[in-house]
Design a protein around this motif. Sequence first.
Motif, PDB file in Angstrom:
ATOM      1  N   GLU A  55       0.832  -1.198   0.000  1.00 22.52           N
ATOM      2  CA  GLU A  55       0.000   0.000   0.000  1.00 22.52           C
ATOM      3  C   GLU A  55       0.868   1.250   0.000  1.00 22.52           C
ATOM      4  OE1 GLU A  55      -3.657   1.981   2.652  1.00 22.52           O
ATOM      5  OE2 GLU A  55      -2.707   0.093   3.241  1.00 22.52           O
ATOM      6  N   GLY A  56       0.409   2.239  -0.716  1.00 18.92           N
ATOM      7  CA  GLY A  56       1.090   3.528  -0.734  1.00 18.92           C
ATOM      8  C   GLY A  56       0.066   4.645  -0.725  1.00 18.92           C
ATOM      9  N   GLY A  57       0.428   5.776  -0.155  1.00 17.73           N
ATOM     10  CA  GLY A  57      -0.547   6.852  -0.082  1.00 17.73           C
ATOM     11  C   GLY A  57       0.091   8.216   0.076  1.00 17.73           C
ATOM     12  N   TYR A  58      -0.769   9.211  -0.023  1.00 23.85           N
ATOM     13  CA  TYR A  58      -0.332  10.604   0.138  1.00 23.85           C
ATOM     14  C   TYR A  58      -1.443  11.384   0.824  1.00 23.85           C
ATOM     15  CZ  TYR A  58       0.657  15.480  -0.910  1.00 23.85           C
ATOM     16  OH  TYR A  58       0.871  16.828  -0.789  1.00 23.85           O
ATOM     17  N   LYS A  59      -1.063  12.252   1.749  1.00 29.99           N
ATOM     18  CA  LYS A  59      -2.012  13.146   2.401  1.00 29.99           C
ATOM     19  C   LYS A  59      -1.356  14.516   2.518  1.00 29.99           C
ATOM     20  CE  LYS A  59      -4.625  11.669   5.707  1.00 29.99           C
ATOM     21  NZ  LYS A  59      -5.116  11.177   7.027  1.00 29.99           N
ATOM     22  N   SER A  69      -6.358  13.247   0.283  1.00 29.51           N
ATOM     23  CA  SER A  69      -5.816  11.975   0.760  1.00 29.51           C
ATOM     24  C   SER A  69      -6.004  10.932  -0.338  1.00 29.51           C
ATOM     25  CB  SER A  69      -6.521  11.534   2.042  1.00 29.51           C
ATOM     26  OG  SER A  69      -6.053  10.259   2.458  1.00 29.51           O
ATOM     27  N   ASP A  71      -4.886   6.854  -1.427  1.00 29.99           N
ATOM     28  CA  ASP A  71      -4.284   5.568  -1.065  1.00 29.99           C
ATOM     29  C   ASP A  71      -4.495   4.590  -2.213  1.00 29.99           C
ATOM     30  OD1 ASP A  71      -3.416   5.659   1.900  1.00 29.99           O
ATOM     31  OD2 ASP A  71      -5.429   6.522   1.948  1.00 29.99           O
ATOM     32  N   TYR A  73      -3.471   0.421  -3.380  1.00 32.26           N
ATOM     33  CA  TYR A  73      -2.999  -0.819  -2.768  1.00 32.26           C
ATOM     34  C   TYR A  73      -3.149  -1.990  -3.733  1.00 32.26           C
ATOM     35  CZ  TYR A  73      -8.013  -1.508  -1.929  1.00 32.26           C
ATOM     36  OH  TYR A  73      -9.365  -1.638  -2.084  1.00 32.26           O
ATOM     37  N   LEU A 180      -8.163   1.728  -5.001  1.00 30.76           N
ATOM     38  CA  LEU A 180      -7.849   3.146  -4.859  1.00 30.76           C
ATOM     39  C   LEU A 180      -8.883   3.790  -3.947  1.00 30.76           C
ATOM     40  CD1 LEU A 180      -6.556   5.919  -5.716  1.00 30.76           C
ATOM     41  CD2 LEU A 180      -8.197   5.914  -7.612  1.00 30.76           C
ATOM     42  N   ASP A 181      -8.411   4.560  -2.963  1.00 33.85           N
ATOM     43  CA  ASP A 181      -9.276   5.359  -2.096  1.00 33.85           C
ATOM     44  C   ASP A 181      -8.840   6.816  -2.205  1.00 33.85           C
ATOM     45  OD1 ASP A 181     -10.752   3.171  -1.032  1.00 33.85           O
ATOM     46  OD2 ASP A 181      -9.090   2.729   0.330  1.00 33.85           O
ATOM     47  N   SER A 199     -14.111   5.159  -3.720  1.00 28.43           N
ATOM     48  CA  SER A 199     -13.328   3.931  -3.581  1.00 28.43           C
ATOM     49  C   SER A 199     -13.524   3.095  -4.835  1.00 28.43           C
ATOM     50  CB  SER A 199     -13.763   3.131  -2.351  1.00 28.43           C
ATOM     51  OG  SER A 199     -13.479   3.829  -1.155  1.00 28.43           O
TER      52      SER A 199
END
Length: 321
Positions: A55-59, A69, A71, A73, A180-181, A199
């Motif tokens: 998982e990778g994300g940015y906020k 935000s 995310d 995965y 994807l979220d 989502s």
Amino acid sequence: QLAGLIGLFDPSLTQVTGFSQGVLGLLNTSNGTVKPIQDVADIEPLKQTITQTVEGGYKGIFADRVLVSVDVYFTNKKDFVGPLMMETPFVLVPNLAPDLQAALATGIANNPTLAATLSAAGFSPEQVAQLIVNLASSSLPDASTPVAVVDPVENAPQPGEAPELMLAYRNFGNVDLFGLDLSIDVLATERLAFFGNLSVVSDDFFDNTELDESNTDLALALNAPTFKTKFGFRYNVPFGISLNASGRYVKGFPVLSGPFIGDVGNYFLLDIGAGYDLGRYAPGMRFDFSIQNVLDNDHREFIGAPKIGRLALVRLSYNIR
């Protein structure tokens, strides 16, 4: 004369022997039908499901007014535990009526006296056998009516007991998912804010080919939509009054969960609400009123669950500081 004719059908004079090939079938617990199978299948003990997720994300906040935000995965599940399935086979005799008719015709033909008597009346053994089977058809099991249950020796019913049907879980397949979220909050002014989220999932149903299984009856469902989103606004009016509204959209999805099998349809819901801060009268107290599904869109959110229409909620809360 009639009594004499009936007497010729006595089993000691007219012997009827034969065999009707039975087949095995499994009950579909969702619709009550029985599907033929080739043989009884062994069920291995359940294994531990292994899940691997990357998982990778940015906020982040932009211009002190936009919060974003994201995310993404990837998930792999090995030895997935499938839905509860019926494993006890029924025994069916789909050709019982024609087999019985053929056996009756042979038995009548093998009794020369009976055959001659019927022939004198203009009836052949085949015609009489067909007449008897037709008269008894309402009492004979049809092709989809079970006549027996196959139980393991360890679970064999005792005299006076009914056989038991057994359901079990199985491990099978490797499942890969991408998702994807995304969520965004925008503070347009000191009083007005907008929000939205969505989502997305790559798949919601996996047949036997996707699971790398040869058994065409094996399948998995995510039991959740591949796409859903919600968006709306909040507005704070002077004097402690707040207003809000939002829209929700959920894409339809298949369900395979024990006896609950089917498809949930797409639905869109509109929600509205208002609140009032009672702090000037009682510090920490607030009154809220909301209407979910204000358009009264009757919808079902899961197979087996009741349909939901408009719902109004009133809440009085007190925050202890």
